[in-house]
Design an enzyme around this catalytic site. Sequence first.
Site, PDB file in Angstrom:
ATOM      1  N   SER A   1      42.047  39.270  32.216  1.00  5.96           N
ATOM      2  CA  SER A   1      41.881  38.219  33.212  1.00  5.96           C
ATOM      3  C   SER A   1      42.032  36.760  32.459  1.00  5.96           C
ATOM      4  O   SER A   1      41.839  36.795  31.176  1.00  5.96           O
ATOM      5  CB  SER A   1      40.531  38.009  33.898  1.00  5.96           C
TER       6      SER A   1
ATOM      7  N   LYS B   1      35.672  41.391  30.061  1.00  2.06           N
ATOM      8  CA  LYS B   1      36.871  41.511  29.841  1.00  2.06           C
ATOM      9  C   LYS B   1      37.300  41.303  28.396  1.00  2.06           C
ATOM     10  O   LYS B   1      38.159  41.963  27.772  1.00  2.06           O
ATOM     11  CB  LYS B   1      37.517  40.384  30.963  1.00  2.06           C
TER      12      LYS B   1
ATOM     13  N   TYR C   1      30.479  38.580  33.217  1.00  2.00           N
ATOM     14  CA  TYR C   1      31.966  39.032  33.914  1.00  2.00           C
ATOM     15  C   TYR C   1      33.150  38.880  32.647  1.00  2.00           C
ATOM     16  O   TYR C   1      33.850  39.657  32.446  1.00  2.00           O
ATOM     17  CB  TYR C   1      32.324  38.658  35.318  1.00  2.00           C
TER      18      TYR C   1
HETATM   19  P1  NAD Z   1      38.251  44.932  43.750  1.00  2.00           P
HETATM   20  O1  NAD Z   1      36.613  44.859  43.541  1.00  2.00           O
HETATM   21  O2  NAD Z   1      38.557  44.953  45.218  1.00  2.00           O
HETATM   22  O3  NAD Z   1      38.576  46.439  43.078  1.00  2.00           O
HETATM   23  C1  NAD Z   1      37.914  47.019  42.191  1.00  2.00           C
HETATM   24  C2  NAD Z   1      37.708  48.314  42.510  1.00  2.00           C
HETATM   25  O4  NAD Z   1      36.966  48.950  41.610  1.00  2.00           O
HETATM   26  C3  NAD Z   1      36.890  48.503  44.038  1.00  2.00           C
HETATM   27  O5  NAD Z   1      37.516  49.350  44.798  1.00  2.00           O
HETATM   28  C4  NAD Z   1      35.493  48.994  43.454  1.00  2.00           C
HETATM   29  O6  NAD Z   1      34.838  49.733  44.591  1.00  2.00           O
HETATM   30  C5  NAD Z   1      35.927  49.917  42.410  1.00  2.00           C
HETATM   31  N1  NAD Z   1      34.880  50.338  41.409  1.00  2.00           N
HETATM   32  C6  NAD Z   1      33.994  49.519  40.600  1.00  2.00           C
HETATM   33  N2  NAD Z   1      33.377  50.186  39.748  1.00  2.00           N
HETATM   34  C7  NAD Z   1      33.663  51.307  39.870  1.00  2.00           C
HETATM   35  C8  NAD Z   1      33.328  52.617  39.365  1.00  2.00           C
HETATM   36  N3  NAD Z   1      32.082  52.741  38.429  1.00  2.00           N
HETATM   37  N4  NAD Z   1      33.719  53.742  39.721  1.00  2.00           N
HETATM   38  C9  NAD Z   1      34.845  53.804  40.387  1.00  2.00           C
HETATM   39  N5  NAD Z   1      35.424  52.839  41.251  1.00  2.00           N
HETATM   40  C10 NAD Z   1      34.837  51.622  40.750  1.00  2.00           C
HETATM   41  O7  NAD Z   1      38.701  43.799  42.700  1.00  2.00           O
HETATM   42  P2  NAD Z   1      40.164  43.382  42.334  1.00  2.00           P
HETATM   43  O8  NAD Z   1      40.236  42.105  43.030  1.00  2.00           O
HETATM   44  O9  NAD Z   1      41.049  44.486  42.997  1.00  2.00           O
HETATM   45  O10 NAD Z   1      40.294  43.528  40.975  1.00  2.00           O
HETATM   46  C11 NAD Z   1      40.683  44.759  40.259  1.00  2.00           C
HETATM   47  C12 NAD Z   1      40.493  44.233  38.612  1.00  2.00           C
HETATM   48  O11 NAD Z   1      41.221  43.303  38.334  1.00  2.00           O
HETATM   49  C13 NAD Z   1      39.119  44.129  38.416  1.00  2.00           C
HETATM   50  O12 NAD Z   1      38.789  44.892  37.219  1.00  2.00           O
HETATM   51  C14 NAD Z   1      38.963  42.875  38.079  1.00  2.00           C
HETATM   52  O13 NAD Z   1      37.919  42.196  37.172  1.00  2.00           O
HETATM   53  C15 NAD Z   1      40.266  42.234  37.561  1.00  2.00           C
HETATM   54  N6  NAD Z   1      40.724  41.026  37.981  1.00  2.00           N
HETATM   55  C16 NAD Z   1      40.710  40.537  39.166  1.00  2.00           C
HETATM   56  C17 NAD Z   1      41.034  39.169  39.430  1.00  2.00           C
HETATM   57  C18 NAD Z   1      40.690  38.610  40.836  1.00  2.00           C
HETATM   58  O14 NAD Z   1      40.938  37.410  40.953  1.00  2.00           O
HETATM   59  N7  NAD Z   1      40.932  39.392  41.991  1.00  2.00           N
HETATM   60  C19 NAD Z   1      41.250  38.324  38.322  1.00  2.00           C
HETATM   61  C20 NAD Z   1      41.429  38.994  37.141  1.00  2.00           C
HETATM   62  C21 NAD Z   1      41.126  40.169  37.073  1.00  2.00           C
HETATM   63  C1  WQD Z   2      39.619  28.457  42.074  1.00  3.73           C
HETATM   64  C2  WQD Z   2      39.446  27.008  42.435  1.00  3.73           C
HETATM   65  C3  WQD Z   2      37.125  26.185  42.366  1.00  3.73           C
HETATM   66  C4  WQD Z   2      35.912  28.240  45.929  1.00  3.73           C
HETATM   67  C5  WQD Z   2      38.056  33.236  39.250  1.00  3.73           C
HETATM   68  C6  WQD Z   2      37.320  34.114  37.995  1.00  3.73           C
HETATM   69  C7  WQD Z   2      38.350  34.526  37.079  1.00  3.73           C
HETATM   70  C8  WQD Z   2      39.284  35.566  38.169  1.00  3.73           C
HETATM   71  C9  WQD Z   2      39.681  35.006  39.245  1.00  3.73           C
HETATM   72  C10 WQD Z   2      38.236  37.510  38.896  1.00  3.73           C
HETATM   73  C11 WQD Z   2      38.345  26.416  41.270  1.00  3.73           C
HETATM   74  C12 WQD Z   2      37.593  25.939  43.595  1.00  3.73           C
HETATM   75  C13 WQD Z   2      36.734  27.811  44.863  1.00  3.73           C
HETATM   76  C14 WQD Z   2      35.337  27.545  47.037  1.00  3.73           C
HETATM   77  C15 WQD Z   2      36.275  25.703  45.761  1.00  3.73           C
HETATM   78  N1  WQD Z   2      38.578  36.672  38.083  1.00  3.73           N
HETATM   79  N2  WQD Z   2      36.834  26.677  44.751  1.00  3.73           N
HETATM   80  N3  WQD Z   2      35.627  25.902  46.612  1.00  3.73           N
HETATM   81  O1  WQD Z   2      37.444  30.168  39.508  1.00  3.73           O
HETATM   82  O2  WQD Z   2      39.877  30.018  38.824  1.00  3.73           O
HETATM   83  O3  WQD Z   2      38.815  32.308  38.656  1.00  3.73           O
HETATM   84  O4  WQD Z   2      38.664  34.331  40.015  1.00  3.73           O
HETATM   85  O5  WQD Z   2      38.231  38.637  38.984  1.00  3.73           O
HETATM   86  O6  WQD Z   2      37.594  35.249  36.152  1.00  3.73           O
HETATM   87  O7  WQD Z   2      36.589  33.096  37.267  1.00  3.73           O
HETATM   88  O8  WQD Z   2      39.094  31.202  41.012  1.00  3.73           O
HETATM   89  O9  WQD Z   2      39.150  31.368  43.423  1.00  3.73           O
HETATM   90  O10 WQD Z   2      37.101  31.118  42.548  1.00  3.73           O
HETATM   91  O11 WQD Z   2      38.359  28.983  42.180  1.00  3.73           O
HETATM   92  O12 WQD Z   2      36.643  24.488  45.617  1.00  3.73           O
HETATM   93  O13 WQD Z   2      34.436  27.633  47.935  1.00  3.73           O
HETATM   94  O14 WQD Z   2      38.827  26.827  43.743  1.00  3.73           O
HETATM   95  O15 WQD Z   2      36.347  25.141  41.988  1.00  3.73           O
HETATM   96  O16 WQD Z   2      38.719  25.027  41.070  1.00  3.73           O
HETATM   97  P1  WQD Z   2      38.644  30.742  39.535  1.00  3.73           P
HETATM   98  P2  WQD Z   2      38.445  30.727  42.297  1.00  3.73           P
END
Ligand code: NAD
Ligand code: WQD
Length: 338
Positions: free
Chosen positions: A124, A153, A149
């Site tokens: 991330s 990462k 969290y």
């Molecule tokens: P998500 O929660 O939809 O997907 C994660 C999946 O992992 C889920 O299906 C959950 O059930 C499964 N899971 C969690 N722990 C597990 C375990 N111990 N064994 C088996 N399955 C397990 O999240 P996402 O948005 O699809 O994110 C996927 C990955 O990307 C995550 O690692 C998240 O931290 C990372 N990520 C997400 C974002 C974002 O904004 N969505 C941003 C940066 C990084």
């Molecule tokens: C985006 C912008 C908020 C909600 C987070 C995690 C990061 C990554 C992605 C996930 C910000 C604003 C949000 C609301 C708002 N990881 N906001 N009202 O914070 O950039 O990143 O998600 O796995 O690690 O920190 O994303 O979508 O939460 O926020 O005004 O109800 O929207 O302040 O400026 P962020 P976000």
Amino acid sequence: MKVLLAGGAGYIGSHTAVEMLQAGHEVVIVDNYYNSSPEAVRRVEKITGKKIALYEADATDKAAMREIFTKEKIDAVVHFAGMKAVGESVAKPLMYYRNNLDTTLTLLEVMKETGCTKFIFSSSATVYGDPDSLPLYENAPKKACSNPYGWTKWMIEQILMDAAAADPELSVVLLRYFNPIGAHESGLIGEDPKGIPNNLMPFIAQVAVGRRDHLNVFGNDYPTPDGTCIRDYIHVVDLAKGHVCAAKYAESHKGCEIVNLGTGKGSSVLDMIEAFERVNGVKVPYEITGRRPGDIAVNYANADKAKELFGWTAEKTLDDMCRDTWKWQSQNPNGYAE
Ligand code: NAD
Ligand code: WQD
């Protein structure tokens, strides 16, 4: 290749499954449904017309992982299986460290035992912390994170760099995602957060569909043109395609490579509301409230490295992201629950 998507039933994993299958790979999914539903996998099969080997299992369960790796003969792993709610990680740090680190270590150990050498990790942009300069290049310093969290990462990246340094056979690609939003254009799969959404786009979508009465905009006194925070929002299908490219790259790569997946463009919170209302012809009532602790004012990627190494660039626009989010949300107002 036969690719294991750990956490593949989740938001990014399910979209990646579609792209992997459409690129001709075989897909195996392991998920414990902590934050997802097997319905997402059924819908991936519907979109692609292809079958997925689906296992309900915990990726920290070494015996179960060993059995799956041995049976399926996995060529590459994409590790999505983590918990990702920032606020929850502050309240339950041990649960986050245990799950996110343990899934990684277990997968790496079982890969070593079974001779699988390609590992792609969902990292991330949070590891950059508050940037000294923009855009963010992969060689920008990793900074202190504001929550457990983010630290998971940060730590997992270090574990993976050390593992790759110690094992000349290993290929590790650390994909640093910026802000993934949007949904598959079919409207069949999308983001289905449990409870109150933490992230901006799912919250906007739930306000638009009438599940919540308004959006709180967290602060309009940041040093940005309209005072609200700026992020690099990337369409989840573009992000998913980045994983297909990373898997191909890993076929002929050894060592550890860090790659941003972003668009290189920043949009403010008010830009997002305006675009969502305009593209979809809906209203998103909002109120300006105080800043959310831990938020940084601006971040966006430099995405040149992904282009150089993978030949990948994000293609979809902010309007595509808003349109596809709305298609998913309006067709599935309660997510996968119906
Ligand atoms: P998500 O929660 O939809 O997907 C994660 C999946 O992992 C889920 O299906 C959950 O059930 C499964 N899971 C969690 N722990 C597990 C375990 N111990 N064994 C088996 N399955 C397990 O999240 P996402 O948005 O699809 O994110 C996927 C990955 O990307 C995550 O690692 C998240 O931290 C990372 N990520 C997400 C974002 C974002 O904004 N969505 C941003 C940066 C990084
Ligand atoms: C985006 C912008 C908020 C909600 C987070 C995690 C990061 C990554 C992605 C996930 C910000 C604003 C949000 C609301 C708002 N990881 N906001 N009202 O914070 O950039 O990143 O998600 O796995 O690690 O920190 O994303 O979508 O939460 O926020 O005004 O109800 O929207 O302040 O400026 P962020 P976000």
